[in-house]
Write a protein that holds these residues in place. Structure first.
Motif, mmCIF file in Angstrom:
data_model
loop_
_atom_site.group_PDB
_atom_site.id
_atom_site.type_symbol
_atom_site.label_atom_id
_atom_site.label_comp_id
_atom_site.label_asym_id
_atom_site.label_seq_id
_atom_site.Cartn_x
_atom_site.Cartn_y
_atom_site.Cartn_z
ATOM 1 N N GLY A 14 -7.001 3.057 -2.667
ATOM 2 C CA GLY A 14 -6.397 2.546 -1.434
ATOM 3 C C GLY A 14 -6.777 3.309 -0.188
ATOM 4 N N VAL A 15 -8.049 3.632 -0.039
ATOM 5 C CA VAL A 15 -8.512 4.408 1.116
ATOM 6 C C VAL A 15 -8.329 3.647 2.422
ATOM 7 C CG1 VAL A 15 -10.595 5.305 2.226
ATOM 8 C CG2 VAL A 15 -10.078 5.926 -0.124
ATOM 9 N N THR A 16 -8.727 2.384 2.446
ATOM 10 C CA THR A 16 -8.607 1.601 3.684
ATOM 11 C C THR A 16 -7.152 1.434 4.086
ATOM 12 O OG1 THR A 16 -10.654 0.396 3.164
ATOM 13 C CG2 THR A 16 -9.168 -0.603 4.776
ATOM 14 N N THR A 17 -6.291 1.163 3.115
ATOM 15 C CA THR A 17 -4.858 1.041 3.395
ATOM 16 C C THR A 17 -4.303 2.339 3.956
ATOM 17 O OG1 THR A 17 -4.573 -0.615 1.653
ATOM 18 C CG2 THR A 17 -2.602 0.579 2.357
ATOM 19 N N THR A 18 -4.719 3.457 3.384
ATOM 20 C CA THR A 18 -4.223 4.763 3.846
ATOM 21 C C THR A 18 -4.720 5.086 5.245
ATOM 22 O OG1 THR A 18 -3.932 5.651 1.614
ATOM 23 C CG2 THR A 18 -4.299 7.254 3.387
ATOM 24 N N ALA A 19 -5.992 4.826 5.518
ATOM 25 C CA ALA A 19 -6.518 5.092 6.858
ATOM 26 C C ALA A 19 -5.747 4.295 7.900
ATOM 27 C CB ALA A 19 -8.003 4.753 6.911
ATOM 28 N N LEU A 20 -5.513 3.020 7.616
ATOM 29 C CA LEU A 20 -4.772 2.186 8.549
ATOM 30 C C LEU A 20 -3.317 2.620 8.635
ATOM 31 C CD1 LEU A 20 -4.669 -0.232 10.429
ATOM 32 C CD2 LEU A 20 -4.349 -1.717 8.432
ATOM 33 N N GLY A 21 -2.723 2.975 7.508
ATOM 34 C CA GLY A 21 -1.329 3.406 7.501
ATOM 35 C C GLY A 21 -1.105 4.671 8.310
ATOM 36 N N LEU A 22 -2.007 5.629 8.195
ATOM 37 C CA LEU A 22 -1.878 6.871 8.972
ATOM 38 C C LEU A 22 -1.942 6.589 10.471
ATOM 39 C CD1 LEU A 22 -4.106 9.332 6.900
ATOM 40 C CD2 LEU A 22 -1.611 9.372 7.124
ATOM 41 N N ALA A 23 -2.867 5.725 10.869
ATOM 42 C CA ALA A 23 -2.982 5.397 12.289
ATOM 43 C C ALA A 23 -1.770 4.616 12.771
ATOM 44 C CB ALA A 23 -4.256 4.602 12.550
ATOM 45 N N ALA A 24 -1.222 3.760 11.909
ATOM 46 C CA ALA A 24 -0.089 2.924 12.314
ATOM 47 C C ALA A 24 1.176 3.731 12.552
ATOM 48 C CB ALA A 24 0.169 1.851 11.247
ATOM 49 N N VAL A 25 1.360 4.829 11.821
ATOM 50 C CA VAL A 25 2.592 5.617 11.980
ATOM 51 C C VAL A 25 2.392 6.819 12.898
ATOM 52 C CG1 VAL A 25 3.445 4.921 9.721
ATOM 53 C CG2 VAL A 25 2.163 7.059 9.925
ATOM 54 N N ALA A 26 1.165 7.072 13.319
ATOM 55 C CA ALA A 26 0.915 8.209 14.207
ATOM 56 C C ALA A 26 1.587 7.985 15.558
ATOM 57 C CB ALA A 26 -0.582 8.416 14.392
ATOM 58 N N PRO A 27 2.103 9.046 16.173
ATOM 59 C CA PRO A 27 2.723 8.877 17.489
ATOM 60 C C PRO A 27 1.710 8.397 18.521
ATOM 61 C CG PRO A 27 2.476 11.207 16.925
ATOM 62 C CD PRO A 27 2.153 10.439 15.697
ATOM 63 N N SER A 28 2.173 7.583 19.442
ATOM 64 C CA SER A 28 1.270 6.976 20.417
ATOM 65 C C SER A 28 0.550 8.005 21.270
ATOM 66 C CB SER A 28 2.053 6.017 21.320
ATOM 67 O OG SER A 28 3.099 6.700 21.986
#
Length: 267
Positions: A14-28
């Motif tokens: 799940g590398v792609t899911t994780t990369a997107l997930g990290l960016a999605a929860v990162a502070p703006s």
């Protein structure tokens, strides 16, 4: 802000899911952006029904001799909305040929585009293999996250890559355990540490082991475009795990832009 490279050596963790997930929860405030750098080709364009352009090809073209990293990134990125959050992404075409051609532009003269000091860049590097064009990108990264499930076969393959990973990365190297493993993180850490000390004659603290990530089909479906995010999507177990992971990476002494500059000069 760091360049975080997410990769794996065996299975489909799940590398792609994780990369997107990290960016999605990162502070703006860290202005995250996901860049698909998988030499086998990208998934986000088709998985999330995004446009074919702009893409990694446009980013690579803009990166050639770019003096403005933000302008180059803008040339390749498009907006993806996850719940109430817009996540900039740079998608890669399917097939991989164009990605393999673009990567040298992003790790050579155009490396400043991925190592910009004022935003978090999360690079989805796909599967590692001998001679892969993502190895130079790992050399630039502040953090290399190698994903694996805590299974005998995947840990064995990971162990065989440790010498190269330790040699190529001067930043933080961490193993992120995906869901579906058989062994606890402490046992995986013990196996890898023993190999590092006894076989590589290196320091025992070179690699951190994080996770495992929880089994969370709902969050995976949200990140995969199969389900609309609800109001509390950030509270889903996997999203909370990604938030905690960002904190853990800070505890693992994520390198800053000064360290990245030193590594670029050394390489």
């Amino acid at each position: 802000m760091p360049l975080v490279a997410v990769t794996y050596v065996k299975g489909r963790p799940g590398v792609t899911t994780t990369a997107l997930g990290l960016a999605a929860v990162a502070p703006s405030r860290v202005r995250p952006v996901v860049v698909e750098c998988d030499p086998a080709g990208g998934d986000l364009m088709y998985r999330l029904d995004l446009a074919a352009t702009p893409s990694l090809v446009d980013l690579a073209a803009a990166a050639r001799g770019a003096t403005d990293a933000q302008g180059a990134l803008a040339a390749g990125q498009q907006a993806l909305v996850v719940g109430d959050t817009a996540v900039p992404v740079v998608v890669a075409p399917a097939g991989g040929a164009q990605t393999r051609a673009a990567l040298p532009e992003l790790t050579g003269i155009g490396a400043s585009v991925l190592t910009t000091s004022d935003r978090l860049v999360v690079a989805d590097c796909g599967r590692l293999a001998p001679g892969s064009p993502v190895w130079p990108l790992l050399r630039l990264a502040d953090v290399v996250l190698v994903m694996a499930r805590a299974r005998t076969d995947e840990v064995a393959h990971l162990r065989e890559y440790l010498a190269e990973l330790v040699d190529v990365n001067a930043g933080q190297l961490a193993v992120l355990l995906a869901a579906g493993g058989m062994y606890p993180a402490a046992e995986v850490a013990s196996v890898l540490t023993t190999h590092i000390v006894e076989e590589l004659a290196a320091a025992s603290d070179l690699v951190g082991v994080l996770g495992p990530l929880p089994v969370d089909g709902k969050a995976a479906a949200v990140l995969g475009g199969e389900m609309v995010a609800g109001r509390r999507w950030r509270r889903l177990p996997l999203m909370r795990a990604y938030t905690d992971l960002l904190d853990d990476l800070a505890l693992l002494q994520v390198a800053g832009p000064e360290a990245a500059d030193v590594r670029r000069e050394a390489s």
